[in-house]
Design an enzyme around this catalytic site. Structure first.
Site, mmCIF file in Angstrom:
data_model
loop_
_atom_site.group_PDB
_atom_site.id
_atom_site.type_symbol
_atom_site.label_atom_id
_atom_site.label_comp_id
_atom_site.label_asym_id
_atom_site.label_seq_id
_atom_site.Cartn_x
_atom_site.Cartn_y
_atom_site.Cartn_z
ATOM 1 N N TYR A 103 -12.976 8.325 -13.983
ATOM 2 C CA TYR A 103 -13.073 7.018 -13.329
ATOM 3 C C TYR A 103 -13.689 5.981 -14.271
ATOM 4 C CZ TYR A 103 -13.897 3.745 -9.456
ATOM 5 O OH TYR A 103 -13.899 2.653 -8.623
ATOM 6 N N ASP A 127 0.844 -1.190 0.000
ATOM 7 C CA ASP A 127 0.000 0.000 0.000
ATOM 8 C C ASP A 127 0.878 1.239 0.000
ATOM 9 O OD1 ASP A 127 -3.219 0.263 0.764
ATOM 10 O OD2 ASP A 127 -2.057 2.084 1.179
ATOM 11 N N ASP A 167 3.685 2.420 -4.348
ATOM 12 C CA ASP A 167 2.986 3.526 -5.003
ATOM 13 C C ASP A 167 2.784 3.115 -6.453
ATOM 14 O OD1 ASP A 167 2.191 5.819 -6.317
ATOM 15 O OD2 ASP A 167 3.778 7.099 -5.523
#
Length: 273
Positions: A159, A28, A70
Protein backbone atom coordinates in the site's frame (compact mmCIF):
# COMPACT_ATOMS: atom_id res chain seq x y z
CA UNK A 1 -17.00 11.40 -12.53
CA UNK A 2 -16.15 9.74 -9.23
CA UNK A 3 -14.33 6.41 -9.69
CA UNK A 4 -14.84 4.33 -6.56
CA UNK A 5 -17.79 6.53 -5.69
CA UNK A 6 -20.22 4.04 -4.15
CA UNK A 7 -18.88 4.28 -0.59
CA UNK A 8 -16.59 6.10 1.81
CA UNK A 9 -14.61 9.08 0.54
CA UNK A 10 -15.88 8.63 -3.01
CA UNK A 11 -19.53 8.76 -1.95
CA UNK A 12 -18.96 11.81 0.26
CA UNK A 13 -17.24 13.48 -2.70
CA UNK A 14 -20.18 12.67 -4.97
CA UNK A 15 -22.50 14.42 -2.50
CA UNK A 16 -20.16 17.43 -2.20
CA UNK A 17 -19.93 17.91 -5.96
CA UNK A 18 -23.65 17.39 -6.49
CA UNK A 19 -24.34 19.97 -3.78
CA UNK A 20 -22.50 22.61 -5.78
CA UNK A 21 -24.57 21.79 -8.85
CA UNK A 22 -22.43 19.27 -10.73
CA UNK A 23 -24.06 16.38 -12.56
CA UNK A 24 -22.30 13.41 -10.97
CA UNK A 25 -21.43 10.02 -12.45
CA UNK A 26 -20.69 7.40 -9.78
CA UNK A 27 -18.42 4.68 -11.18
CA UNK A 28 -17.68 1.61 -9.09
CA UNK A 29 -16.82 -2.08 -9.41
CA UNK A 30 -19.99 -2.69 -7.37
CA UNK A 31 -22.46 -1.62 -10.03
CA UNK A 32 -25.50 -2.37 -7.87
CA UNK A 33 -24.24 -0.14 -5.07
CA UNK A 34 -23.33 2.59 -7.57
CA UNK A 35 -26.86 2.60 -8.99
CA UNK A 36 -28.36 2.67 -5.50
CA UNK A 37 -26.18 5.60 -4.43
CA UNK A 38 -27.05 7.46 -7.64
CA UNK A 39 -30.74 6.90 -6.97
CA UNK A 40 -30.35 8.25 -3.43
CA UNK A 41 -28.43 11.26 -4.70
CA UNK A 42 -31.10 11.95 -7.29
CA UNK A 43 -33.76 11.65 -4.61
CA UNK A 44 -31.92 14.20 -2.49
CA UNK A 45 -31.82 16.55 -5.47
CA UNK A 46 -35.59 16.27 -5.87
CA UNK A 47 -36.13 17.00 -2.19
CA UNK A 48 -33.93 20.06 -2.58
CA UNK A 49 -36.15 21.32 -5.38
CA UNK A 50 -34.29 19.85 -8.34
CA UNK A 51 -35.92 18.21 -11.32
CA UNK A 52 -33.89 14.99 -11.42
CA UNK A 53 -35.75 11.93 -12.67
CA UNK A 54 -34.01 8.62 -12.32
CA UNK A 55 -34.46 5.96 -14.97
CA UNK A 56 -34.73 2.54 -13.28
CA UNK A 57 -32.94 0.67 -16.06
CA UNK A 58 -29.76 2.68 -16.31
CA UNK A 59 -29.52 4.75 -13.13
CA UNK A 60 -29.35 8.02 -15.06
CA UNK A 61 -30.65 11.38 -13.90
CA UNK A 62 -29.92 15.05 -14.24
CA UNK A 63 -28.28 14.98 -10.79
CA UNK A 64 -26.61 11.57 -10.69
CA UNK A 65 -25.85 8.56 -12.86
CA UNK A 66 -24.07 5.26 -12.30
CA UNK A 67 -21.72 3.14 -14.39
CA UNK A 68 -19.73 -0.01 -13.67
CA UNK A 69 -15.95 0.38 -13.59
CA UNK A 70 -13.21 -2.09 -12.67
CA UNK A 71 -9.97 -0.10 -12.48
CA UNK A 72 -7.90 -3.25 -13.04
CA UNK A 73 -9.51 -3.68 -16.50
CA UNK A 74 -8.64 -0.98 -19.03
CA UNK A 75 -11.59 -1.84 -21.27
CA UNK A 76 -13.92 -1.36 -18.30
CA UNK A 77 -12.38 2.03 -17.48
CA UNK A 78 -12.60 3.14 -21.10
CA UNK A 79 -16.24 2.07 -21.31
CA UNK A 80 -17.08 3.93 -18.11
CA UNK A 81 -15.60 7.15 -19.46
CA UNK A 82 -17.43 6.69 -22.77
CA UNK A 83 -20.69 6.31 -20.84
CA UNK A 84 -19.96 9.42 -18.82
CA UNK A 85 -19.11 11.41 -21.96
CA UNK A 86 -22.42 10.35 -23.52
CA UNK A 87 -24.19 12.05 -20.60
CA UNK A 88 -22.33 15.32 -20.98
CA UNK A 89 -18.91 17.03 -20.98
CA UNK A 90 -16.52 15.59 -18.39
CA UNK A 91 -14.93 18.42 -16.44
CA UNK A 92 -14.00 16.80 -13.12
CA UNK A 93 -12.58 13.33 -12.41
CA UNK A 94 -11.83 11.93 -8.95
CA UNK A 95 -9.99 8.62 -8.55
CA UNK A 96 -10.93 6.97 -5.23
CA UNK A 97 -10.69 3.21 -5.79
CA UNK A 98 -8.38 1.47 -3.34
CA UNK A 99 -7.65 -1.54 -1.18
CA UNK A 100 -4.81 -2.90 0.91
CA UNK A 101 -3.29 -6.16 2.09
CA UNK A 102 -0.98 -6.32 5.08
CA UNK A 103 1.97 -8.55 5.85
CA UNK A 104 5.70 -8.33 6.60
CA UNK A 105 7.85 -8.13 3.47
CA UNK A 106 9.45 -11.49 4.27
CA UNK A 107 6.03 -13.11 4.22
CA UNK A 108 4.04 -10.98 1.79
CA UNK A 109 1.79 -12.80 -0.63
CA UNK A 110 2.80 -11.91 -4.20
CA UNK A 111 -0.78 -12.08 -5.47
CA UNK A 112 -1.89 -9.70 -2.71
CA UNK A 113 0.98 -7.34 -3.51
CA UNK A 114 0.07 -7.33 -7.19
CA UNK A 115 -3.62 -6.74 -6.52
CA UNK A 116 -2.82 -3.75 -4.31
CA UNK A 117 -0.54 -2.26 -6.98
CA UNK A 118 -3.08 -3.00 -9.71
CA UNK A 119 -5.94 -1.25 -7.91
CA UNK A 120 -4.18 1.63 -6.17
CA UNK A 121 -1.46 2.60 -8.66
CA UNK A 122 -2.17 1.08 -12.06
CA UNK A 123 -5.88 1.73 -11.56
CA UNK A 124 -5.18 5.40 -10.86
CA UNK A 125 -3.01 5.57 -13.97
CA UNK A 126 -5.81 4.12 -16.10
CA UNK A 127 -8.30 6.61 -14.68
CA UNK A 128 -5.98 9.53 -15.43
CA UNK A 129 -5.18 8.12 -18.89
CA UNK A 130 -8.81 7.89 -19.94
CA UNK A 131 -9.68 11.13 -18.19
CA UNK A 132 -7.07 12.84 -20.36
CA UNK A 133 -8.60 11.29 -23.48
CA UNK A 134 -12.16 12.23 -22.51
CA UNK A 135 -12.08 15.49 -20.59
CA UNK A 136 -12.70 18.99 -21.79
CA UNK A 137 -9.67 21.28 -21.67
CA UNK A 138 -9.50 23.24 -18.46
CA UNK A 139 -10.83 20.45 -16.26
CA UNK A 140 -9.53 18.99 -13.01
CA UNK A 141 -8.39 15.56 -11.81
CA UNK A 142 -7.90 14.59 -8.17
CA UNK A 143 -6.34 11.28 -7.12
CA UNK A 144 -6.75 9.99 -3.59
CA UNK A 145 -3.35 8.98 -2.27
CA UNK A 146 -2.68 8.43 1.44
CA UNK A 147 -0.63 9.43 4.44
CA UNK A 148 1.20 6.20 3.56
CA UNK A 149 2.40 7.80 0.35
CA UNK A 150 4.94 9.65 2.51
CA UNK A 151 4.92 7.82 5.86
CA UNK A 152 5.94 4.14 6.00
CA UNK A 153 4.12 1.61 8.12
CA UNK A 154 5.16 -1.91 9.05
CA UNK A 155 3.25 -4.64 7.18
CA UNK A 156 2.12 -2.07 4.58
CA UNK A 157 4.79 -2.32 1.90
CA UNK A 158 2.34 -2.81 -0.97
CA UNK A 159 0.00 0.00 0.00
CA UNK A 160 2.79 2.44 0.88
CA UNK A 161 4.57 1.74 -2.41
CA UNK A 162 1.40 2.13 -4.44
CA UNK A 163 0.34 5.37 -2.78
CA UNK A 164 3.84 6.86 -3.09
CA UNK A 165 3.64 6.01 -6.76
CA UNK A 166 0.32 7.86 -7.02
CA UNK A 167 1.98 11.04 -5.74
CA UNK A 168 4.64 10.92 -8.47
CA UNK A 169 2.09 9.92 -11.11
CA UNK A 170 0.07 13.02 -10.26
CA UNK A 171 3.10 15.26 -10.73
CA UNK A 172 3.91 13.76 -14.13
CA UNK A 173 0.29 14.04 -15.23
CA UNK A 174 0.19 17.68 -14.11
CA UNK A 175 3.22 18.41 -16.30
CA UNK A 176 1.80 16.64 -19.32
CA UNK A 177 -1.74 17.99 -19.12
CA UNK A 178 -0.96 21.53 -18.03
CA UNK A 179 -0.83 22.79 -21.62
CA UNK A 180 -4.52 21.90 -21.90
CA UNK A 181 -5.34 23.68 -18.69
CA UNK A 182 -6.14 20.39 -16.94
CA UNK A 183 -5.08 20.49 -13.30
CA UNK A 184 -4.03 17.27 -11.56
CA UNK A 185 -3.65 17.09 -7.78
CA UNK A 186 -3.60 14.53 -4.99
CA UNK A 187 -5.20 14.37 -1.56
CA UNK A 188 -3.52 12.25 1.11
CA UNK A 189 -5.92 11.24 3.88
CA UNK A 190 -4.88 9.81 7.20
CA UNK A 191 -7.15 7.57 9.26
CA UNK A 192 -10.67 8.14 7.94
CA UNK A 193 -13.74 6.25 9.08
CA UNK A 194 -14.52 4.28 5.90
CA UNK A 195 -15.12 0.60 5.03
CA UNK A 196 -11.47 0.34 3.92
CA UNK A 197 -10.20 0.76 7.49
CA UNK A 198 -13.00 -1.05 9.32
CA UNK A 199 -10.68 -3.99 10.04
CA UNK A 200 -8.41 -1.82 12.20
CA UNK A 201 -10.93 -1.96 15.02
CA UNK A 202 -10.32 -5.72 15.25
CA UNK A 203 -6.74 -5.11 16.41
CA UNK A 204 -6.79 -3.92 20.04
CA UNK A 205 -5.16 -0.55 20.57
CA UNK A 206 -4.39 0.15 16.90
CA UNK A 207 -7.03 2.80 16.30
CA UNK A 208 -6.10 4.45 19.61
CA UNK A 209 -2.46 4.61 18.54
CA UNK A 210 -3.44 6.22 15.23
CA UNK A 211 -5.39 8.90 17.05
CA UNK A 212 -2.64 9.45 19.66
CA UNK A 213 -0.29 10.19 16.76
CA UNK A 214 -2.67 12.66 15.11
CA UNK A 215 -2.09 16.27 16.13
CA UNK A 216 -5.81 17.14 16.13
CA UNK A 217 -6.63 14.09 18.23
CA UNK A 218 -9.36 12.49 16.13
CA UNK A 219 -9.93 10.28 13.13
CA UNK A 220 -11.22 11.88 9.98
CA UNK A 221 -14.63 11.51 8.39
CA UNK A 222 -15.25 11.23 4.63
CA UNK A 223 -16.53 14.82 4.46
CA UNK A 224 -13.11 16.07 5.62
CA UNK A 225 -11.65 14.71 2.40
CA UNK A 226 -14.63 15.49 0.18
CA UNK A 227 -14.53 19.19 1.03
CA UNK A 228 -10.87 19.37 0.06
CA UNK A 229 -11.60 17.62 -3.23
CA UNK A 230 -14.47 20.03 -3.87
CA UNK A 231 -12.08 22.95 -3.40
CA UNK A 232 -9.40 21.47 -5.65
CA UNK A 233 -11.89 20.86 -8.45
CA UNK A 234 -13.35 24.36 -8.23
CA UNK A 235 -12.28 27.62 -9.83
CA UNK A 236 -11.00 28.71 -6.41
CA UNK A 237 -8.06 26.35 -6.96
CA UNK A 238 -7.47 27.52 -10.52
CA UNK A 239 -3.70 27.98 -10.08
CA UNK A 240 -2.99 24.75 -8.20
CA UNK A 241 -1.64 21.68 -10.00
CA UNK A 242 0.86 18.92 -9.29
CA UNK A 243 0.27 19.35 -5.55
CA UNK A 244 -0.41 16.86 -2.75
CA UNK A 245 -2.56 17.95 0.18
CA UNK A 246 -2.10 16.25 3.56
CA UNK A 247 -5.60 16.01 5.03
CA UNK A 248 -4.85 13.86 8.04
CA UNK A 249 -5.28 15.95 11.19
CA UNK A 250 -1.52 16.40 11.42
CA UNK A 251 -0.70 12.69 11.47
CA UNK A 252 2.24 13.32 9.13
CA UNK A 253 3.86 15.35 11.95
CA UNK A 254 4.17 12.38 14.27
CA UNK A 255 4.91 8.68 13.84
CA UNK A 256 2.98 5.89 12.20
CA UNK A 257 1.47 3.25 14.52
CA UNK A 258 3.33 -0.02 15.06
CA UNK A 259 0.93 -2.13 13.03
CA UNK A 260 3.17 -5.20 13.09
CA UNK A 261 3.64 -5.04 16.86
CA UNK A 262 -0.09 -4.73 17.47
CA UNK A 263 -0.90 -7.64 15.12
CA UNK A 264 1.77 -9.83 16.72
CA UNK A 265 0.41 -9.01 20.19
CA UNK A 266 -3.07 -9.98 19.05
CA UNK A 267 -1.79 -13.26 17.59
CA UNK A 268 0.14 -14.07 20.77
CA UNK A 269 -2.87 -13.32 22.94
CA UNK A 270 -5.10 -15.60 20.86
CA UNK A 271 -2.56 -18.39 20.76
CA UNK A 272 -1.63 -17.74 17.14
CA UNK A 273 1.81 -18.05 15.61
Amino acid sequence: MIVGGASGIGLATAHALAARGDRVVIADINAEAAHQRAAELAGSARLDGGEAKLGPAHGRSEAASAVAADVTDEDSVAAAFAAARAIGPVRTVVSCAGLSIIGPIAEIDLAGWQTTIDVCLTGTMLVIKHAARTMEDGGSVVAISSLNGRQPGTTMAAYCSAKAGVLMLVQVAALELGARGIRVNAVSPGLVDTPLVAGLAMVPGLTDEYIENTALGRAGVPDDIAQTVEFLTSDRAGWITGAAFDVNGGAHLKRYPDVLGKVQALAAGSGGG
